[in-house]
Design an enzyme around this catalytic site. Structure first.
Site, PDB file in Angstrom:
ATOM      1  N   ASP A  73      -0.963  14.259  21.642  1.00 17.90           N
ATOM      2  CA  ASP A  73       0.282  13.833  21.000  1.00 17.90           C
ATOM      3  C   ASP A  73       0.314  14.223  19.528  1.00 17.90           C
ATOM      4  O   ASP A  73       1.368  14.179  18.892  1.00 17.90           O
ATOM      5  CB  ASP A  73       0.448  12.318  21.118  1.00 17.90           C
ATOM      6  CG  ASP A  73       0.911  11.890  22.501  1.00 17.90           C
ATOM      7  OD1 ASP A  73       1.149  12.780  23.343  1.00 17.90           O
ATOM      8  OD2 ASP A  73       1.020  10.670  22.746  1.00 17.90           O
ATOM      9  N   ASP A 124       0.819  -1.207   0.000  1.00 20.50           N
ATOM     10  CA  ASP A 124       0.000   0.000   0.000  1.00 20.50           C
ATOM     11  C   ASP A 124       0.854   1.259   0.000  1.00 20.50           C
ATOM     12  O   ASP A 124       0.490   2.269  -0.601  1.00 20.50           O
ATOM     13  CB  ASP A 124      -0.928   0.004   1.216  1.00 20.50           C
ATOM     14  CG  ASP A 124      -2.071  -0.994   1.075  1.00 20.50           C
ATOM     15  OD1 ASP A 124      -2.288  -1.488  -0.051  1.00 20.50           O
ATOM     16  OD2 ASP A 124      -2.747  -1.276   2.083  1.00 20.50           O
ATOM     17  N   GLN A 160       5.146   9.949   4.305  1.00 25.67           N
ATOM     18  CA  GLN A 160       6.250   9.929   3.342  1.00 25.67           C
ATOM     19  C   GLN A 160       6.829  11.312   3.067  1.00 25.67           C
ATOM     20  O   GLN A 160       8.023  11.445   2.829  1.00 25.67           O
ATOM     21  CB  GLN A 160       5.780   9.278   2.032  1.00 25.67           C
ATOM     22  CG  GLN A 160       5.371   7.818   2.221  1.00 25.67           C
ATOM     23  CD  GLN A 160       4.810   7.185   0.956  1.00 25.67           C
ATOM     24  OE1 GLN A 160       4.496   7.866  -0.012  1.00 25.67           O
ATOM     25  NE2 GLN A 160       4.656   5.869   0.967  1.00 25.67           N
ATOM     26  N   SER A 178      -5.758   2.986  13.988  1.00 21.13           N
ATOM     27  CA  SER A 178      -4.933   2.661  15.155  1.00 21.13           C
ATOM     28  C   SER A 178      -5.147   3.653  16.292  1.00 21.13           C
ATOM     29  O   SER A 178      -4.983   3.309  17.465  1.00 21.13           O
ATOM     30  CB  SER A 178      -3.449   2.652  14.764  1.00 21.13           C
ATOM     31  OG  SER A 178      -3.188   1.698  13.761  1.00 21.13           O
ATOM     32  N   ASN A 216      -3.967   8.921   2.078  1.00 25.21           N
ATOM     33  CA  ASN A 216      -4.407   8.391   3.371  1.00 25.21           C
ATOM     34  C   ASN A 216      -4.678   9.487   4.390  1.00 25.21           C
ATOM     35  O   ASN A 216      -5.803   9.650   4.843  1.00 25.21           O
ATOM     36  CB  ASN A 216      -3.358   7.434   3.953  1.00 25.21           C
ATOM     37  CG  ASN A 216      -3.603   5.989   3.600  1.00 25.21           C
ATOM     38  OD1 ASN A 216      -4.599   5.663   2.963  1.00 25.21           O
ATOM     39  ND2 ASN A 216      -2.703   5.115   4.009  1.00 25.21           N
ATOM     40  N   ASP A 217      -3.627  10.207   4.766  1.00 26.16           N
ATOM     41  CA  ASP A 217      -3.788  11.122   5.894  1.00 26.16           C
ATOM     42  C   ASP A 217      -2.726  12.209   5.940  1.00 26.16           C
ATOM     43  O   ASP A 217      -1.624  12.063   5.413  1.00 26.16           O
ATOM     44  CB  ASP A 217      -3.770  10.347   7.217  1.00 26.16           C
ATOM     45  CG  ASP A 217      -2.654   9.317   7.299  1.00 26.16           C
ATOM     46  OD1 ASP A 217      -1.516   9.654   6.936  1.00 26.16           O
ATOM     47  OD2 ASP A 217      -2.918   8.174   7.720  1.00 26.16           O
ATOM     48  N   LYS A 254      -4.920  19.598  23.516  1.00 24.43           N
ATOM     49  CA  LYS A 254      -3.556  19.250  23.868  1.00 24.43           C
ATOM     50  C   LYS A 254      -3.456  17.745  23.698  1.00 24.43           C
ATOM     51  O   LYS A 254      -4.178  16.981  24.350  1.00 24.43           O
ATOM     52  CB  LYS A 254      -3.249  19.666  25.303  1.00 24.43           C
ATOM     53  CG  LYS A 254      -1.773  19.652  25.659  1.00 24.43           C
ATOM     54  CD  LYS A 254      -1.538  20.254  27.036  1.00 24.43           C
ATOM     55  CE  LYS A 254      -0.041  20.336  27.331  1.00 24.43           C
ATOM     56  NZ  LYS A 254       0.206  20.939  28.672  1.00 24.43           N
ATOM     57  N   ARG A 279       7.047  15.644  23.851  1.00 23.41           N
ATOM     58  CA  ARG A 279       6.094  16.556  24.458  1.00 23.41           C
ATOM     59  C   ARG A 279       4.805  16.615  23.643  1.00 23.41           C
ATOM     60  O   ARG A 279       4.781  16.327  22.447  1.00 23.41           O
ATOM     61  CB  ARG A 279       6.693  17.958  24.585  1.00 23.41           C
ATOM     62  CG  ARG A 279       7.974  17.990  25.423  1.00 23.41           C
ATOM     63  CD  ARG A 279       8.415  19.401  25.705  1.00 23.41           C
ATOM     64  NE  ARG A 279       7.422  20.115  26.518  1.00 23.41           N
ATOM     65  CZ  ARG A 279       7.565  21.372  26.911  1.00 23.41           C
ATOM     66  NH1 ARG A 279       8.657  22.050  26.577  1.00 23.41           N
ATOM     67  NH2 ARG A 279       6.631  21.952  27.633  1.00 23.41           N
ATOM     68  N   ALA A 299      -5.284   6.302  11.259  1.00 26.50           N
ATOM     69  CA  ALA A 299      -6.466   6.793  11.969  1.00 26.50           C
ATOM     70  C   ALA A 299      -7.171   5.673  12.728  1.00 26.50           C
ATOM     71  O   ALA A 299      -7.685   5.883  13.837  1.00 26.50           O
ATOM     72  CB  ALA A 299      -7.428   7.455  10.985  1.00 26.50           C
TER      73      ALA A 299
END
Length: 296
Positions: free
Chosen positions: A176, A72, A247, A192, A146-147, A174, A157, A190
């Site tokens: 990750d 993919d 990528q 996951s 994809n994203d 706030k 942080r 997404a």
């Protein structure tokens, strides 16, 4: 159905299995008296091929169809280059999952023959376009099938940011990071992060926070024509990154604005006639099989 005479081939480098499959595919296409054009990077590792070559950027201009051999990830990279040419893309799976590259190597000749004989399905998958602006000036742009992901890069942080949809303030968060995904990408990163699976035909975008610092932070599904703006807090002391399909990457600074919207050009993805999206999900995601007394 559209007839294909000029066939481009893209292959993932660094894999003996991919090279073997590309050689089989090349022989099969030449036996059908078709004009085969190799993407120049795969051509370099096939000495003595004697075929026309092309850069990936120009391949879509000289081909009626492009076949991608790999996983993919290989098709994601090809999609960003080929979508603007409106050229159909077919995937032969030499990766691990195969949500997009759905023809198995052992059925290469049979399935490719069906497609070349005009027996196939076409899906139009939309891409996202992302732009990072700093003090009103564009400093980075990228496309994604994809994203588009905002993440802290090498830092551990959290990132603080605001989300706007079509000019309306939604919330500050706030977390990750943040994933903005197409229906195609809903079964990737997404998923996951707890996002929903969206059928590829849906005209929608999902916004998925990554480990938000609140229990109320949940994925939001919005209209596919929405324009999203993510504003990185000016109080941040780290420089987060934006990645397109994992990528292409560019670095943001505190106060930068990331704009994400639907790209005008779509990817024309080809499948064999027996393609079944739910069967793909069931197989790849390990869903339960039919019960003994199930329906027809």
């Amino acid at each position: 159905m559209e007839q294909f005479r000029n066939i481009g081939i893209i292959g993932r480098l660094g894999s003996v299995q991919v090279l073997d499959t590309v050689r089989r595919l090349k022989r099969f296409l030449l036996d059908r008296h078709l004009h085969v054009i190799l993407e120049e990077t795969i051509a370099e590792v096939l000495p003595g091929h004697g075929l026309q070559t092309s850069s990936r950027k120009m391949l879509g201009e000289v081909c009626d169809m492009v076949i991608v051999v790999g996983g993919d990830g290989s098709l994601l990279g090809a999609a960003r280059a080929l979508a603007r040419h409106n050229v159909p893309v077919l995937g032969i799976n030499r990766g691990s999952l195969g949500f997009l590259t759905d023809i198995r190597p052992d059925e290469l000749e049979v399935k490719c023959a069906e497609v070349l004989d005009g027996h196939y399905l076409v899906e139009n998958r939309f891409l996202l376009q992302a732009e990072v602006r700093r003090h009103g000036e564009a400093i980075g742009q990228g496309d994604a099938l994809n994203d588009v992901v905002l993440h802290p890069g090498k830092s551990t942080r959290m990132i603080e940011f605001e989300i706007y949809i079509d000019g309306q303030f939604v919330c500050s968060q706030k977390a990750d990071g943040l994933i903005v995904a197409t229906p195609t990408g809903s079964t990737a990163y997404a998923l996951s992060a707890g996002g929903p699976i969206m059928h590829p035909k849906l005209d929608a975008i999902v916004i998925v926070p990554m480990y938000p610092h609140t229990l109320s932070g949940r994925p939001i599904v919005v209209d596919g024509n929405s324009e999203l703006k993510i504003v990185v807090s000016k109080d941040m002391t780290i420089y987060p990154q934006v990645s397109c399909d994992g990528q292409n990457h560019f670095t943001c600074a505190p106060g930068d604005t990331i704009t994400v919207s639907k790209k005008p050009q779509k990817l024309r993805l080809i499948h064999p006639l027996d393609h079944n999206y739910y069967e793909v999900c069931r197989t790849k995601l390990g869903w339960g099989s039919r019960l003994g007394g199930g329906g027809d």
